[in-house]
Design a protein around this motif. Structure first.
Motif: not given
Length: 407
Positions: A74-85
């Protein structure tokens, strides 16, 4: 791959880190325990990437744990989402696309991540059917855990995809479902207004102007003062005016809309609609100005490219610029077929079928005086809302992930 060309614009270490994480999330790299030496190399590369891009340092720290196999997905997914933004804000769409999909693959049961992947594919992907798949995944996942905010947005996104594919009946069904859920389940009156806005566009395209007026009035009543789609609502109502043959009124409203700070992809469609309206009003100078703005932006921001070229073709047809009309119509068809944006096809084909004719487009002659009066009454209300959209009372806030992943 095309993503590598965008990574080449970034520092070597940061580019390697971005590539490594998205490929590992996608299962392209085999799962294996890293040796102590390899762990040190990974640490050094992630550390250097954080120094190069300090705004992403927290994300790189989370993804280093993911690379080592010790991070919470979940932490990795949130980090990936932030990088996408981050990538979206810097016009690196392929990185944004891969990272939202990577986040969704890490959390396949998370409807918010599926929604984000659907949204990014709809904006940047070559095939809208891929976005359709993610929205289709998000709907039952959101319903199962009663995440009504995501449920509503996934239905809206699915409706947009069906509309792009030319299935207006299915699109309307998803918009109606979204409207009911927004009113009764998520408690978001403004989002119910957004569905009315989407139904407005469908009604206008089908020539049902009485319904379009009703949906425009409902959307205007439901949207808060600073809602991000206020300029879009005014633009789409101008499209209604254009379809009704009220070209001068449409052009005047669009002049006001294009003074706002719209995102570049929305500017592309906005300028193209203004070009069409100006041509309908017989103003060739304004047509060429607006079409020049479209051509300057469209290669960089091509989300609405098929519809934009269809608008330019219609405008050129109005002004009897037959060569431009044919060229723009063919370009619209090419993009529409490549990207499955079938909603633009009828207008482009209509232009090609009537090249050289005295009546280039089909105006609706059955517009009653009552309908025109109703339209004219809405114009000043919409203009006022556009003017006040980003006035002194506006405050920026950081939205929740479901809102950032709106359809």
């Amino acid at each position: 791959m095309a993503m590598l060309s965008q990574l080449a614009e970034i520092d070597d270490e940061s580019g390697w880190v971005l590539w490594y994480c998205v490929w590992k999330a996608g299962g392209s790299l085999p799962h294996q325990e890293l040796s102590e030496h390899d762990q040190q190399l990974v640490h050094e590369r992630f550390h250097q990437a954080g120094l190069t891009l300090p705004e992403l340092r927290a994300e790189f720290e989370a993804l280093e744990g993911f690379a080592r196999g010790s991070s919470d997905p979940a932490a990795a997914a949130e980090a990936m989402f932030n990088i996408a933004e981050w990538a979206t804000a810097r016009h690196l769409p392929l990185i944004a696309l891969h990272y939202t999909e990577a986040a969704a693959s890490l959390l396949p049961g998370n409807p918010s991540q599926a929604l984000a992947a659907g949204r990014t594919n709809r904006q940047y992907g070559d095939l809208v059917s891929r976005a359709d798949t993610y929205y289709e995944r998000a709907i039952p996942l959101a319903r199962k855990i009663r995440n009504w905010r995501v449920y509503v947005r996934a239905h809206l996104g699915k409706g947009h995809i069906r509309k792009m594919l030319g299935d207006n009946g299915d699109a309307r069904a998803h918009f109606f479902t979204a409207a009911r859920a927004a009113r009764t389940l998520s408690g978001e009156k403004w989002l119910a207004g957004q569905t009315q806005h989407d139904l407005l566009v469908l009604a206008a395209e089908e020539g049902n102007f009485h319904a379009a007026m009703m949906y425009a009035e409902r959307a205007l009543d439901s949207y808060p003062r600073h809602h991000h789609r206020i300029p879009g609502l005014a633009h789409d109502f101008a499209f209604v005016l254009l379809r009704m043959g009220m070209y001068a009124e449409a052009a005047a409203l669009l002049d006001r809309v294009m003074q706002t700070r719209m995102p570049p992809p929305d500017q592309v469609i906005g300028w193209s609609t203004l070009a069409h309206a100006a041509a309908g009003a017989g103003d060739g100078h304004r047509y060429h100005q607006a079409s020049g703005n479209v051509l300057r932006l469209v290669d960089l921001f091509d989300h609405h490219a098929a519809a934009a070229f269809a608008n330019l073709a219609c405008g050129a047809q109005r002004l009897k610029l037959w060569g431009d009309a044919e060229r723009y119509a063919l370009r619209s068809l090419q993009i529409a077929e490549q990207r499955q944006q079938t909603e633009a096809i009828p207008a482009a084909r209509d232009v090609l079928a009537t090249l050289g004719g005295d009546h280039p487009m089909h105006d609706n002659e059955a517009i009653t005086s009552d309908l025109r009066h109703r339209a004219i009454k809405l114009i000043p209300a919409l203009t006022t809302r556009v003017v006040k959209w980003r006035d002194a009372t506006y405050r920026i806030r950081k939205p929740r992930i479901q809102e950032r992943s709106s359809p």
